[in-house]
Design a protein around this motif. Structure first.
Motif, short mmCIF file in Angstrom:
data_model
loop_
_atom_site.label_atom_id
_atom_site.label_comp_id
_atom_site.label_asym_id
_atom_site.label_seq_id
_atom_site.Cartn_x
_atom_site.Cartn_y
_atom_site.Cartn_z
N GLN A 10 0.86 -1.14 0.02
CA GLN A 10 0.02 0.02 0.04
C GLN A 10 1.11 1.40 0.07
OE1 GLN A 10 -3.30 0.24 -0.18
NE2 GLN A 10 -3.89 -1.80 0.08
N ARG A 11 0.32 2.34 -0.60
CA ARG A 11 1.20 3.59 -0.62
C ARG A 11 1.62 3.92 0.72
NH1 ARG A 11 -1.75 7.46 -5.18
NH2 ARG A 11 -1.12 6.48 -6.93
N ALA A 39 1.16 -2.87 -5.66
CA ALA A 39 2.31 -1.53 -5.67
C ALA A 39 3.28 -1.44 -6.64
CB ALA A 39 2.95 -1.60 -4.26
N SER A 254 -4.98 6.05 4.30
CA SER A 254 -5.80 4.86 4.68
C SER A 254 -6.96 5.14 4.90
CB SER A 254 -5.17 4.36 5.93
OG SER A 254 -3.85 3.85 5.95
N THR A 257 -8.97 4.89 1.66
CA THR A 257 -8.92 3.50 1.00
C THR A 257 -9.80 2.67 1.71
OG1 THR A 257 -6.60 3.72 0.65
CG2 THR A 257 -7.40 1.60 0.55
N TYR A 258 -9.80 2.93 3.07
CA TYR A 258 -10.71 2.06 3.75
C TYR A 258 -12.32 2.41 4.32
CZ TYR A 258 -6.56 -0.61 3.57
OH TYR A 258 -5.32 -1.46 3.18
#
Length: 437
Positions: A10-11, A39, A254, A257-258
């Protein structure tokens, strides 16, 4: 020498590792970043070599896997057995509920195809040094199996090191440690012993100052965190100085993303609406869900590299995660860190789901550090009114003491060795440890 970096794909985990890869590559070393799918585009965009381990179908195991669900009675039993104090309970819950679950995602009870591919690549390529993300400990197994020297690269407070210290205090560090149990199936497949060195690396590269560390005895190789946010075309509105004080609002990768919606933002928008400032809010469509109307003095952008935005700002409002926090330190701006008084413990629903607290796992440490050093404020959106938040923002912009505090942190940051400066240390440590089990 050959150097392999391994990260959670993940970034937010890849980007902090890129400056180390660049420094080693610039020094003439052969560098790859190896990780499961997800990635590779960002790795190659950074001018680095990606090694994709596994295929997406084999790694999409899902967070609903039974071995990933935190076992609440076990969390409490081990905390009591280890003597975790109330003051340390948040660190324990972060370790068990977040870091351990993330590590186990790529370390299922039966070794996954992506981790097998990672180790097999290391066995074929034979790196001299492996630098691995503590949230992705399969890299340590790959290093040990291939006879490489290996070190952890810390990207935030060292929760796995802190927990391993707790277990070591009562006997062998791996005994009873659920992180050791998670690593063991992959390690045993390749005849690798699960011991303290496997869990902690032969040394640790650590960009955090002593005040932000949670582990108490582990030695480390200090380094300066170099912000890397990826590339991007500079927008024209960033060419010159702003017409009025500019504030950056960044709540991390994050969250977008989530999660859907952004719980800290409504009060911040209300607080700045009547101020003669420009708030640049880096919010994507997910984070905009459910927000009130955007005030006229707020510019919403889906993404702009912080390395472009922050140098034009007078303050940074953020969630305390390492990437945004250190980018703000590097830009020499005071910070307002969003944090709450909640426990880090997850709340579990009757349906089997969980509710994540409205605070980042790093925000208490970042907020304490910023406030303690006089470089900004802590913002609690759950308890503070919009008027109180407005007063924090005004003080940050108008009281020169907070800029002086940010200046002091910036100077200390500059005093730490850069990733390029520690390359000779990495070379010497690799020569000392390569091939040592």
């Amino acid at each position: 020498m050959r150097v392999m970096l391994t990260v959670w794909p993940q970034r937010c985990h890849l980007f902090p590792a890129v400056p180390y890869a660049h420094a080693l590559q610039t020094a003439g070393h052969e560098v790859v970043i190896a990780c499961p799918p997800g990635a590779e585009d960002d790795i190659t965009a950074a001018g680095l070599t990606a090694v994709v381990c596994g295929v997406p179908e084999t790694t999409a195991q899902g967070w609903a896997r039974p071995d990933l669900a935190p076992n609440v009675p076990e969390i409490d039993r081990l905390a009591a057995e280890l003597g975790v104090s109330p003051a340390d309970r948040d660190s324990w819950d972060v370790f068990y509920q977040f870091l351990l679950s993330a590590a186990k995602y790529h370390l299922p009870p039966e070794p996954s195809a992506d981790n097998v591919a990672l180790v097999e690549f290391a066995l074929a390529w034979r790196p001299d040094l492996v630098l691995w993300d503590p949230w992705f400990p399969g890299g340590a197994v790959a290093a040990r199996a291939a006879g490489a020297a290996h070190a952890r690269v810390i990207m935030g407070p060292d929760y796995s090191g802190w927990a391993t210290e707790l277990f070591a205090a009562r006997g062998p560090a791996a005994a009873g440690n659920p992180l050791a149990d998670a690593v063991r199936p992959l390690a045993e497949r390749y005849g690798v012993e699960v011991d303290e060195e496997l869990l902690l690396g032969q040394w640790t590269v650590d960009p955090l100052p002593p005040e932000m560390r949670v582990s108490t005895t582990l030695t480390s190789l200090p380094v300066r965190w170099i912000p890397y946010n990826g590339g991007g075309v500079k927008p024209s509105w960033l060419y010159g100085p702003p017409e009025r004080p500019r504030i950056a609002l960044s709540l991390g990768l994050s969250t977008r993303t989530y999660h859907q919606g952004e719980w800290r933002t409504p009060k911040i928008l209300e607080a700045v609406a009547d101020l003669d400032v420009e708030l640049v809010a880096t919010l994507d469509a997910n984070q905009l869900v459910g927000l009130p109307p955007i005030p006229d003095n707020v510019r919403v952008v889906d993404y702009v590299p912080l390395s472009q935005l922050l140098p034009t700002c007078s303050a940074s409002i953020n969630h305390g995660s390492s990437g945004t926090f250190w980018a703000s330190v590097a830009a020499n701006v005071p910070q307002i860190i969003a944090d709450t008084d909640e426990s880090q413990r997850l709340e579990f629903t009757e349906e089997g789901g969980s509710v994540i607290p409205e605070r980042h796992i790093l925000s208490p440490i970042a907020a304490s550090y910023i406030v303690g050093r006089g470089a900004g404020f802590r913002l609690d959106h759950q308890k503070q009114s919009a008027e109180e938040v407005r007063a924090l923002i005004v003080s940050t912009l108008e009281d020169p003491a907070y800029k002086a505090g940010a200046d002091a942190l910036h100077e200390e940051w500059l005093d730490r060795p850069s990733p390029s400066d520690i390359v000779p240390d990495l070379e010497k440590l690799t020569a000392q440890h390569r091939g040592i089990a």
